[in-house]
Structures are given as C-alpha cells and as structure tokens.
Design an enzyme around this catalytic site. Structure first.
Site, short mmCIF file in Angstrom:
data_model
loop_
_atom_site.label_atom_id
_atom_site.label_comp_id
_atom_site.label_asym_id
_atom_site.label_seq_id
_atom_site.Cartn_x
_atom_site.Cartn_y
_atom_site.Cartn_z
N ARG A 49 0.80 -1.46 -0.09
CA ARG A 49 -0.34 -0.06 0.34
C ARG A 49 1.03 1.84 0.54
O ARG A 49 0.81 2.13 -0.60
CB ARG A 49 -1.15 -0.21 0.93
CG ARG A 49 -1.73 1.11 1.16
CD ARG A 49 -2.71 1.51 2.55
NE ARG A 49 -2.71 0.30 4.00
CZ ARG A 49 -1.55 1.09 4.40
NH1 ARG A 49 -0.85 2.11 4.57
NH2 ARG A 49 -1.51 -0.24 5.85
N TYR A 102 -17.06 17.28 -14.50
CA TYR A 102 -17.55 16.05 -14.42
C TYR A 102 -18.88 15.75 -12.97
O TYR A 102 -18.93 16.91 -11.81
CB TYR A 102 -16.99 14.86 -14.24
CG TYR A 102 -17.03 13.43 -13.41
CD1 TYR A 102 -17.80 13.16 -14.45
CD2 TYR A 102 -16.28 13.05 -12.83
CE1 TYR A 102 -18.39 11.77 -14.11
CE2 TYR A 102 -16.82 12.05 -12.23
CZ TYR A 102 -17.80 11.28 -12.84
OH TYR A 102 -17.75 9.93 -12.78
N ASP A 174 -7.93 19.51 -14.01
CA ASP A 174 -8.73 18.55 -14.39
C ASP A 174 -7.76 17.97 -16.06
O ASP A 174 -8.94 18.64 -16.92
CB ASP A 174 -9.79 17.82 -14.20
CG ASP A 174 -10.46 16.01 -14.54
OD1 ASP A 174 -9.71 15.70 -15.69
OD2 ASP A 174 -11.30 16.22 -14.03
N LYS A 199 -9.75 6.66 -18.97
CA LYS A 199 -10.42 7.12 -19.77
C LYS A 199 -8.97 7.29 -20.97
O LYS A 199 -8.13 6.00 -21.14
CB LYS A 199 -10.43 8.87 -19.82
CG LYS A 199 -11.21 8.63 -18.51
CD LYS A 199 -12.92 8.07 -18.79
CE LYS A 199 -13.81 8.06 -17.57
NZ LYS A 199 -13.85 8.34 -16.34
#
Length: 384
Positions: A49, A102, A174, A199
């Site tokens: 992690r 978004y 973004d 994406k």
C-alpha cells in the site's frame, strides 16, 4: 529522453534497473517484503500500500509524460481528487470551481467534502475574471476542467494560474479530456494536474485508475502521505496494464483527434443537428485559446439534436457500432446523453442554465475506421 512517445515507451522501465534485465517492467504481486533484520525493517519496500515496484514504475512514467517532477497513482480518478482535497484543505477552506464539471466531481464536492466544512463556489471560468471575483479570504484552491465535461468549455490556464498565485491558492487542473499529449497544465502554471486514468491514459475501457502530477516537493510529500494513509492505490496488475497502455497514447490520441475532427465537420452541416461543440472547429467560441494552450483537440465532442430528448434517445439507441455507454477515452466509440446519464443528478433547471439541454449528445470518438463511424451516425440520424 525528449520525445513524448520515447518517454511513453521507456520512462520507468529501464532494464538496467531490474533484477533480470526485464525490457518490460515485471508485475510485483507481493504485498509484503522480507527483511534481513529488525534494524532494516523500514528500509526499501515494506508494504505494498505504501509502495510497490510496479506502481513506482508507473508513477515515473506518468510524471515523465506530464513533464512533472512527481506523480502518484490511485485506484480511480475520484480517489485521486479526494486525496488532493483531503491532503491540502481543512474545515472552512473555500474552492472556486468551474461550473461545468464532471458530475462525479460535483458529487464529491457537494455530498462528501461539504460534510467536512469545505465550501465551493461555481463560476463560468471561461472568463478568468469570474474566478477572481469569486475569491474570498478562505479560498485555498481553484479547480478547473479544461476542456470541460460535457460542454468542452476552456479556461485560460496561464491567466488562472496568475490569479491563484496572487490569492495564495492551489490551481488544480483536470486534464482527463486533453491528456498530456495535447496539453500540459503544469507548464502553463498549474500546481496540480489530476487525471481519471480510466479514460484516455488507459484507453481500453478495462481498468480503473487515477493520477496526480505535481512539481512541488512539499505538495508531493503531503499527497504521498495521504495516498498511503487513505490507501486508495491501484493494484500491481492494473499498474502494469496502465503502463502498457501509455506506450501507445500518442498514436491513439492522433487517431482519436483525426476521427473526431472529421465527424464534427460532418455533423456541423447536418440538417438534424442544431450545434456541434468541438474545440478544433473554427466555430467553437474558444478555438483561438484552444490553439494557444493545446497542441491538439482530443476525441471528445458534443452535439445538440433537433427534437430534444426524444430525438437523442432514438439516435443513441439506433447506433450499431458506437456503443451506448458511460465513460470515455477508449479505443471504441461511446455515446451518451448527459441529461439522462452522466449529469442526471444535476437538477434540470441548473443543467439548462449551463447549456446541457435535453437533446445534447456526448460522443467519445474511438479509433475505428472513419467511414464506418460516419455511416453508423448517418443511419441513426435517419431514425431521429
């Protein structure tokens, strides 16, 4: 390494740095790592992690593509966004954000971060002056998408960066729609770049991931701490898959753009289409800004059908090659109706005010043969 595709292929994957000279970076699945003694228990890799060799290689590649000093990978774009906010803001802080965002980002702001006392003011950031007017003494962050989702509006990043600098606020951009192939906000003055790597960076609709890129070592250390503390990191296999995808990013983006431009031009003259929104068109109201701060226009376009929601539904349900599905940026073409799908949670009055009409269709143009895509669009338009 100077060229974009050279970095995409080689950054983070130097065979001289692997145990066996692997040309392709190996997938390290181990969650924990053996130590020779207690004295070295916290040296090197300790727990996956916190850090993992495959994820580290991915983060080096991501940083190289944005020309950033640092990058961090996350399990999704929203995980990346949430970590940025939690790491850098506190109760009472204020964000000025683009009003065309978004839907998931707005949900994060309004239904999650609001519970922690973080306030957001939405403005039409096409005019940087609106950002400045919305600043308060508590403003600590300016949050932009450019181009936006789904209306493909742009902000002058340099102008926004100057405003953020004067206000002592972080400028977050973004860059999901443009990708670092067509736009690099850090070079234009942004402090932080975020991506839904699900994406275009992934490009194959087969993994979830997010990314954050920065130049400040201080900001990086804060984000790195929270990446580990919150733990929303991508697993090694997804890190490997994203690295593999990034190697062809430039090739894919060129073809996405090629097809999108031709389809936008085709739709612009169609009698059943009221308007086409694509930054590469000279009719886009911010085309000159797009030319100035981007090197290309990507593969996203929106268009408004005459006949409203009924026509839009008939159109998307009649397509044969282009798939009716949310998400974007894959090699396959995808279509959706924002008012009924990705932005359905936004009240209709608010949607209409921003220009998200009932007949608006968002198209993520893939890399299929252009002739097949246009033929598919034409046969569907006949049924609207």
């Amino acid at each position: 390494m100077r060229g974009f595709t050279t970095k995409a292929v080689h950054a983070g994957e130097d065979p001289r740095e692997t145990l066996h000279g692997d040309v392709v970076h190996p997938i390290h699945l181990s969650v924990t790592y053996w130590k020779r003694s207690v004295a070295e228990a916290e040296e090197g890799y300790v727990y996956s992690r916190t850090s993992n060799p495959t994820r580290d290689a991915l983060e080096k590649k991501l940083a190289a593509l944005e020309n950033a000093r640092y990058a961090l990978a996350f399990s999704s774009g929203l995980a990346a966004e949430a970590t940025v906010i939690l790491a850098l803001l506190r109760e009472g802080d204020h964000i000025v954000a683009f009003d065309d965002l978004y839907g998931g980002t707005k949900r994060l702001f309004q239904r999650v971060m609001a519970r922690f006392g973080i306030k957001v003011t939405y403005v039409d950031a096409r005019d940087p002056g609106n950002i400045e007017k919305a600043l308060t003494p508590a403003t600590r962050m300016i949050w932009l998408e450019t181009p936006t989702n789904p209306l493909l509006k742009l902000t002058d990043i340099r102008a926004a960066a100057e405003i953020a600098s004067r206000a002592g606020a972080y400028l977050v951009v973004d860059n999901t729609f443009a990708t670092p192939y067509f736009q690099r906000p850090l070079e234009l003055g942004a402090d932080i770049v975020v991506h839904s790597a699900t994406k275009y960076l992934s490009g194959h609709s087969d993994l979830l991931a997010g990314a954050v890129m920065v130049n400040s070592s201080e900001v990086y250390e804060k984000l790195k701490y929270h990446q580990n503390a919150v733990g929303a990191v991508p697993p090694p296999l997804d890190s490997y898959l994203l690295m593999r995808s990034l190697k062809t990013l430039a090739l894919r983006m060129e073809w996405h753009q090629h097809n999108a431009m031709k389809i936008a031009e085709h739709l612009e003259s169609h009698p059943k289409v009221d308007r086409v929104i694509y930054p590469g068109l000279s009719t886009h109201p911010q085309h000159s800004l797009a030319k100035r701060q981007m090197t290309g226009y990507s593969g996203m376009l929106s268009f408004e059908l005459k006949g409203g929601a009924g026509a839009a539904v008939r159109f998307v349900e009649s397509l044969r090659i282009i798939a009716l599905a949310e998400s974007l940026g894959g090699v396959e073409s995808l279509v959706e109706i924002p008012s009924l799908m990705t932005h359905a949670s936004i009240p209709r009055e608010e949607r209409l005010k921003k220009g998200i009409t009932d007949g608006l269709v968002r198209l993520s143009v893939g890399i299929e043969d252009l002739e097949d895509l246009i033929e598919d669009i034409e046969q569907a338009l006949k049924k609207t």
